[in-house]
Motif scaffolding. Structure first.
Motif, PDB file in Angstrom:
ATOM      1  N   ASN A  16       2.626   4.856  -2.051  1.00  0.00           N
ATOM      2  CA  ASN A  16       2.541   3.444  -1.649  1.00  0.00           C
ATOM      3  C   ASN A  16       3.908   2.770  -1.733  1.00  0.00           C
ATOM      4  OD1 ASN A  16      -0.117   3.950  -1.245  1.00  0.00           O
ATOM      5  ND2 ASN A  16      -0.880   2.717  -2.929  1.00  0.00           N
ATOM      6  N   THR A  17       4.797   3.270  -0.918  1.00  0.00           N
ATOM      7  CA  THR A  17       6.203   2.880  -0.978  1.00  0.00           C
ATOM      8  C   THR A  17       6.474   1.467  -0.481  1.00  0.00           C
ATOM      9  OG1 THR A  17       6.486   4.037   1.147  1.00  0.00           O
ATOM     10  CG2 THR A  17       7.064   5.241  -0.855  1.00  0.00           C
ATOM     11  N   ASN A  18       5.490   0.815   0.112  1.00  0.00           N
ATOM     12  CA  ASN A  18       5.647  -0.595   0.486  1.00  0.00           C
ATOM     13  C   ASN A  18       5.162  -1.536  -0.615  1.00  0.00           C
ATOM     14  OD1 ASN A  18       2.943  -0.036   0.728  1.00  0.00           O
ATOM     15  ND2 ASN A  18       2.664  -1.114   2.679  1.00  0.00           N
ATOM     16  N   GLY A  19       4.503  -1.001  -1.644  1.00  0.00           N
ATOM     17  CA  GLY A  19       3.894  -1.811  -2.691  1.00  0.00           C
ATOM     18  C   GLY A  19       2.381  -1.760  -2.654  1.00  0.00           C
ATOM     19  N   GLY A  20       1.822  -1.221  -1.562  1.00  0.00           N
ATOM     20  CA  GLY A  20       0.379  -1.019  -1.470  1.00  0.00           C
ATOM     21  C   GLY A  20      -0.435  -2.297  -1.463  1.00  0.00           C
ATOM     22  N   GLY A  21      -1.743  -2.115  -1.595  1.00  0.00           N
ATOM     23  CA  GLY A  21      -2.644  -3.265  -1.647  1.00  0.00           C
ATOM     24  C   GLY A  21      -2.511  -4.042  -2.933  1.00  0.00           C
ATOM     25  N   LEU A  22      -1.941  -3.421  -3.954  1.00  0.00           N
ATOM     26  CA  LEU A  22      -1.782  -4.087  -5.242  1.00  0.00           C
ATOM     27  C   LEU A  22      -0.605  -5.058  -5.260  1.00  0.00           C
ATOM     28  CD1 LEU A  22      -2.410  -1.012  -7.561  1.00  0.00           C
ATOM     29  CD2 LEU A  22      -3.910  -3.008  -7.329  1.00  0.00           C
ATOM     30  N   SER A  23       0.441  -4.783  -4.466  1.00  0.00           N
ATOM     31  CA  SER A  23       1.626  -5.643  -4.528  1.00  0.00           C
ATOM     32  C   SER A  23       2.221  -6.021  -3.173  1.00  0.00           C
ATOM     33  CB  SER A  23       2.718  -4.988  -5.381  1.00  0.00           C
ATOM     34  OG  SER A  23       2.464  -5.156  -6.755  1.00  0.00           O
ATOM     35  N   CYS A  24       1.941  -5.256  -2.104  1.00  0.00           N
ATOM     36  CA  CYS A  24       2.490  -5.633  -0.795  1.00  0.00           C
ATOM     37  C   CYS A  24       1.573  -6.622  -0.084  1.00  0.00           C
ATOM     38  CB  CYS A  24       2.713  -4.403   0.083  1.00  0.00           C
ATOM     39  SG  CYS A  24       3.331  -4.813   1.734  1.00  0.00           S
ATOM     40  N   CYS A  25       0.350  -6.191   0.201  1.00  0.00           N
ATOM     41  CA  CYS A  25      -0.583  -7.068   0.912  1.00  0.00           C
ATOM     42  C   CYS A  25      -1.979  -6.479   0.857  1.00  0.00           C
ATOM     43  CB  CYS A  25      -0.162  -7.266   2.371  1.00  0.00           C
ATOM     44  SG  CYS A  25      -0.261  -5.760   3.373  1.00  0.00           S
ATOM     45  N   HIS A  26      -2.970  -7.350   1.015  1.00  0.00           N
ATOM     46  CA  HIS A  26      -4.342  -6.897   1.204  1.00  0.00           C
ATOM     47  C   HIS A  26      -5.101  -8.006   1.932  1.00  0.00           C
ATOM     48  CE1 HIS A  26      -8.408  -5.467   0.652  1.00  0.00           C
ATOM     49  NE2 HIS A  26      -7.905  -4.302   0.280  1.00  0.00           N
ATOM     50  N   PRO A  27      -4.997  -8.010   3.267  1.00  0.00           N
ATOM     51  CA  PRO A  27      -5.669  -9.043   4.058  1.00  0.00           C
ATOM     52  C   PRO A  27      -7.099  -8.630   4.440  1.00  0.00           C
ATOM     53  CG  PRO A  27      -4.194  -7.812   5.458  1.00  0.00           C
ATOM     54  CD  PRO A  27      -4.112  -7.187   4.095  1.00  0.00           C
ATOM     55  N   GLY A  28      -7.942  -8.420   3.441  1.00  0.00           N
ATOM     56  CA  GLY A  28      -9.323  -8.026   3.711  1.00  0.00           C
ATOM     57  C   GLY A  28      -9.503  -6.541   3.817  1.00  0.00           C
ATOM     58  N   MET A  29      -8.745  -5.886   4.702  1.00  0.00           N
ATOM     59  CA  MET A  29      -8.744  -4.431   4.840  1.00  0.00           C
ATOM     60  C   MET A  29      -7.291  -3.965   4.953  1.00  0.00           C
ATOM     61  SD  MET A  29     -12.092  -3.457   7.169  1.00  0.00           S
ATOM     62  CE  MET A  29     -11.696  -4.415   8.636  1.00  0.00           C
ATOM     63  N   TYR A  30      -6.966  -2.892   4.233  1.00  0.00           N
ATOM     64  CA  TYR A  30      -5.575  -2.487   4.092  1.00  0.00           C
ATOM     65  C   TYR A  30      -5.216  -1.215   4.873  1.00  0.00           C
ATOM     66  CZ  TYR A  30      -1.366  -0.696   1.771  1.00  0.00           C
ATOM     67  OH  TYR A  30      -0.123  -0.192   1.521  1.00  0.00           O
ATOM     68  N   GLY A  31      -6.209  -0.479   5.350  1.00  0.00           N
ATOM     69  CA  GLY A  31      -5.977   0.860   5.868  1.00  0.00           C
ATOM     70  C   GLY A  31      -4.858   1.000   6.881  1.00  0.00           C
ATOM     71  N   LEU A  32      -4.751   0.074   7.829  1.00  0.00           N
ATOM     72  CA  LEU A  32      -3.747   0.212   8.879  1.00  0.00           C
ATOM     73  C   LEU A  32      -2.326   0.099   8.331  1.00  0.00           C
ATOM     74  CD1 LEU A  32      -3.234   0.687  11.844  1.00  0.00           C
ATOM     75  CD2 LEU A  32      -3.668  -1.735  12.292  1.00  0.00           C
ATOM     76  N   PHE A  33      -2.167  -0.611   7.236  1.00  0.00           N
ATOM     77  CA  PHE A  33      -0.838  -0.763   6.644  1.00  0.00           C
ATOM     78  C   PHE A  33      -0.329   0.547   6.073  1.00  0.00           C
ATOM     79  CE2 PHE A  33      -2.652  -4.933   6.912  1.00  0.00           C
ATOM     80  CZ  PHE A  33      -1.594  -5.761   7.240  1.00  0.00           C
ATOM     81  N   THR A  34      -1.224   1.456   5.688  1.00  0.00           N
ATOM     82  CA  THR A  34      -0.767   2.776   5.224  1.00  0.00           C
ATOM     83  C   THR A  34      -0.072   3.512   6.359  1.00  0.00           C
ATOM     84  OG1 THR A  34      -2.823   3.990   5.745  1.00  0.00           O
ATOM     85  CG2 THR A  34      -2.709   2.914   3.599  1.00  0.00           C
ATOM     86  N   LEU A  35      -0.613   3.405   7.571  1.00  0.00           N
ATOM     87  CA  LEU A  35      -0.012   4.078   8.722  1.00  0.00           C
ATOM     88  C   LEU A  35       1.350   3.483   9.078  1.00  0.00           C
ATOM     89  CD1 LEU A  35      -3.127   4.538  11.049  1.00  0.00           C
ATOM     90  CD2 LEU A  35      -1.924   6.317   9.766  1.00  0.00           C
TER      91      LEU A  35
END
Length: 385
Positions: free
Chosen positions: A321-340
């Motif tokens: 989770n090199t962007n910070g992941g759902g815990l620290s980068c973002c979590h706008p309801g659903m996070y899956g696409l941000f992993t890609l």
């Protein structure tokens, strides 16, 4: 996805936006801006899109609504909804459609203004998630994950300090990411002292509530070589779901990622030891620990000890989770696409201060519901083909 599709489709554009605020825009408006950015990144325009994959929180008929909003008439579209893992399913479906000639340019997008519009976690779940669980007044979804965390601690001796290590590692990555929502310093003591939300999980064991939008563009490999950006290939993909509600989970410490990852590895022709970086759906700190086990990066039950030594933090041997992941980068309801999107940026060498050196293969794991739907995407550079 079989091995026959290995490298047949590629990601040629990626973008995120509005993580630090929607600025009064609706989800559709945010998605339109971010989709345009992803297409521009690919050297394409909205007129080129003939494959559309969307999963909005607030619009059940997402592809119909967003296709109309964009003014396009796609030849192929998919509105599959399996929670936050939906977009990794979309990537597999897009690869299949591209290979079959059903479309030429696939756009996968998502957006939510949940923080600025409603100020709380937004969900597309209507009514009662589980009639069996409702009488216990559990908080959805945190209490489901808390149940798995409690069982993992009981069965394997996982400590609150191990969970805190996940949150601290994510924050250290976020501090290297100028787009991340939470970048202030964080230590384990602060995580452990945060108010309990659903024991044993505290507030800082839980994902953020943010706005945000993301989009990726896919084409066939032959066309990808001529696009503006270095193509990132889909090497393998697989989806599994074994339950919906946590009370139907056969083993609270084992998810369907065990099977989705095995199938994806087989399709890609690699093993976990070949992966340079990992992007998992870290809705809660226990998610990272259990998914790393199920993905084969450490034995079952060893996840807590594995993450506690800084292995997944900046400078560690397995960047997670090199962007910070759902815990620290973002979590706008659903996070899956941000992993890609983060995996694509890493494999293109565009991640700035958080860049993983010589990264050629990335694994993205989407998790939907209450550890319910598990989807594994394995991405690689041209050197990994």
């Amino acid at each position: 996805m079989s091995g026959a599709l290995r490298g047949k489709a590629a990601f040629v554009g990626a973008a995120t936006g509005f993580i630090n605020g929607a600025g009064g825009l609706s989800a559709a408006e945010m998605m339109a801006v971010t989709a345009a950015d992803a297409l521009r990144d690919a050297g394409l325009s909205i007129r080129d899109v003939d494959g559309l994959f969307v999963g909005m929180q607030t619009e059940f008929l997402s592809t119909l609504a967003f296709g109309e909003y964009l003014g396009i008439r796609p030849r192929f579209s998919d509105n599959s909804r399996v929670g936050g893992s939906s977009f990794l399913c979309h990537a597999e479906q897009a690869a299949l459609a591209l290979d079959a000639g059903l479309c030429d340019v696939a756009l996968i997008c998502y957006g939510s203004n949940q923080r600025s519009a409603v100020g709380r976690l937004q969900t597309s779940v209507a009514g009662t998630w589980s009639d069996i669980e409702a009488p216990y007044n559990a908080r959805f979804p945190v209490s489901s994950y808390a149940l798995s965390a409690a069982r993992h601690m009981h069965e394997f001796g996982t400590r609150p300090e191990d969970l805190a290590s996940v949150a601290v590692s994510a924050r250290r990555w976020a501090q290297l990411n100028p787009d991340a929502f939470a970048r202030e310093p964080l230590d384990a003591a602060e995580v452990l002292a945060s108010p309990r939300v659903s024991t044993p999980l505290g507030r800082l064991d839980c994902c953020l509530v943010t706005d945000g939008a993301a989009a990726v563009v896919m084409t066939r490999a032959d066309r990808a070589r001529d696009q503006a950006r270095k193509p990132v290939y889909l090497l393998g993909s697989a989806a599994e779901h074994w339950h919906k509600q946590i009370s139907a989970m056969e083993d609270l410490c084992v998810t369907a990622a065990t099977r989705s990852s095995q199938r994806a590895y087989a399709a890609a022709g690699i093993g976990s030891g070949d992966v340079d970086l990992v992007q998992v759906y870290d809705a809660f700190t226990i998610s990272t620990i259990m998914l790393l086990e199920d993905l084969g990066f450490c034995p079952k039950g060893e996840g807590g000890r594995f993450v506690s030594g800084g292995v997944i933090a900046p400078g560690g041997s397995l960047p997670v989770n090199t962007n910070g992941g759902g815990l620290s980068c973002c979590h706008p309801g659903m996070y899956g696409l941000f992993t890609l999107v983060e995996a694509i940026r890493q494999l293109r060498g565009e991640a700035g201060d958080r860049q993983v050196a010589d990264a050629e293969i990335a694994l993205c794991q989407g998790s939907g519901g209450a550890f319910s739907s598990q989807v594994t995407n394995i991405l690689g550079t041209g050197a990994a083909l």
